[in-house]
Design a protein around this motif. Structure first.
Motif, PDB file in Angstrom:
ATOM      1  N   SER A   2       5.229   0.405  60.081  1.00  0.00           N
ATOM      2  CA  SER A   2       4.541  -0.005  58.864  1.00  0.00           C
ATOM      3  C   SER A   2       5.009   0.857  57.689  1.00  0.00           C
ATOM      4  O   SER A   2       5.177   2.066  57.830  1.00  0.00           O
ATOM      5  CB  SER A   2       3.036   0.154  59.061  1.00  0.00           C
ATOM      6  N   ILE A   3       5.223   0.233  56.551  1.00  0.00           N
ATOM      7  CA  ILE A   3       5.593   0.965  55.345  1.00  0.00           C
ATOM      8  C   ILE A   3       4.534   0.717  54.284  1.00  0.00           C
ATOM      9  O   ILE A   3       3.904  -0.340  54.271  1.00  0.00           O
ATOM     10  CB  ILE A   3       6.991   0.561  54.829  1.00  0.00           C
ATOM     11  N   PRO A   4       4.322   1.685  53.405  1.00  0.00           N
ATOM     12  CA  PRO A   4       3.313   1.479  52.357  1.00  0.00           C
ATOM     13  C   PRO A   4       3.763   0.397  51.378  1.00  0.00           C
ATOM     14  O   PRO A   4       4.943   0.308  51.031  1.00  0.00           O
ATOM     15  CB  PRO A   4       3.202   2.835  51.663  1.00  0.00           C
ATOM     16  N   THR A   5       2.830  -0.414  50.950  1.00  0.00           N
ATOM     17  CA  THR A   5       3.116  -1.452  49.979  1.00  0.00           C
ATOM     18  C   THR A   5       2.094  -1.385  48.852  1.00  0.00           C
ATOM     19  O   THR A   5       1.065  -0.722  48.974  1.00  0.00           O
ATOM     20  CB  THR A   5       3.085  -2.858  50.608  1.00  0.00           C
ATOM     21  N   ARG A   6       2.373  -2.083  47.785  1.00  0.00           N
ATOM     22  CA  ARG A   6       1.486  -2.127  46.625  1.00  0.00           C
ATOM     23  C   ARG A   6       1.557  -3.544  46.049  1.00  0.00           C
ATOM     24  O   ARG A   6       2.641  -4.117  45.971  1.00  0.00           O
ATOM     25  CB  ARG A   6       1.980  -1.087  45.623  1.00  0.00           C
ATOM     26  N   PRO A   7       0.438  -4.104  45.625  1.00  0.00           N
ATOM     27  CA  PRO A   7       0.490  -5.439  45.021  1.00  0.00           C
ATOM     28  C   PRO A   7       1.349  -5.435  43.759  1.00  0.00           C
ATOM     29  O   PRO A   7       1.357  -4.462  43.010  1.00  0.00           O
ATOM     30  CB  PRO A   7      -0.972  -5.733  44.654  1.00  0.00           C
ATOM     31  N   ALA A   8       2.071  -6.523  43.568  1.00  0.00           N
ATOM     32  CA  ALA A   8       2.918  -6.650  42.385  1.00  0.00           C
ATOM     33  C   ALA A   8       2.889  -8.091  41.905  1.00  0.00           C
ATOM     34  O   ALA A   8       2.672  -9.021  42.683  1.00  0.00           O
ATOM     35  CB  ALA A   8       4.352  -6.231  42.717  1.00  0.00           C
ATOM     36  N   TYR A   9       3.124  -8.252  40.624  1.00  0.00           N
ATOM     37  CA  TYR A   9       3.215  -9.565  40.011  1.00  0.00           C
ATOM     38  C   TYR A   9       4.694  -9.875  39.807  1.00  0.00           C
ATOM     39  O   TYR A   9       5.416  -9.101  39.178  1.00  0.00           O
ATOM     40  CB  TYR A   9       2.463  -9.562  38.668  1.00  0.00           C
TER      41      TYR A   9
END
Length: 178
Positions: A2-9
């Protein structure tokens, strides 16, 4: 794994009703239009920029004083009599202080001087004719600032990556540079 993710537009295309629903992208469209109209260029600093506005130019030069950064930004566009940024891809994400955006756009511009032999115009998506079409990528950082002059957002950093060759070729043909 698992890798860290962040919401993006993400957006593909130019400004539209969808981009105008995102506060930072609505602000960016307004800023871009004001910049292309050269609004406020007679001032030392711009009320669109944060006091710590930093500019990184295509040659890698970095300016950290807001007034100097704004002056260098204007200087990059000085060879043009008129310009228009036409975005075609962007990704924007939230940060602890506002947003960041990485985008691509074509810069359409008319150059100073008289057209040289064999020059051909290029057209933007609206069908308007220009002297040059310059590909570019931009990395922007925006601060969410209560009381900011333009809707609570200020530009704190701009990194510009572009190909100057199309403009240089036209300016050489017009005898404005050697």
């Amino acid at each position: 794994m698992s890798i860290p993710t962040r919401p993006a537009y993400f957006h593909i295309g130019t400004w539209d009703d969808e981009t105008r629903r995102h506060p930072a992208m609505k602000w960016m469209e307004d800023y871009t239009k004001a910049f292309n109209a050269r609004e406020g260029w007679d001032r030392k600093a711009s009320d669109w920029h944060a006091s710590e506005y930093t500019l990184v130019t295509p040659d890698g030069s970095t300016y950290t004083d807001a007034e100097e950064s704004f002056n260098e930004t204007k200087a990059m566009y000085a060879p043009f009599t008129k310009e228009f940024h036409e975005p075609y891809f962007l990704v924007c994400w939230e940060t602890s202080t506002g947003w960041e955006m990485l985008g691509q756009a074509h810069l359409f511009a008319n150059c100073a001087g008289n057209p040289g032999p064999g020059e051909q115009k290029v057209k933007d998506l609206q069908g308007r004719e220009w002297d040059v079409k310059i590909p570019g990528a931009f990395h922007f950082a925006y601060l969410s600032q209560q009381g900011a002059a333009h809707g609570g957002i200020e530009l704190s950093r701009a990194e510009i990556m572009s190909d100057s060759l199309p403009a240089i070729q036209v300016l050489k043909k017009r005898g404005l540079i050697e």
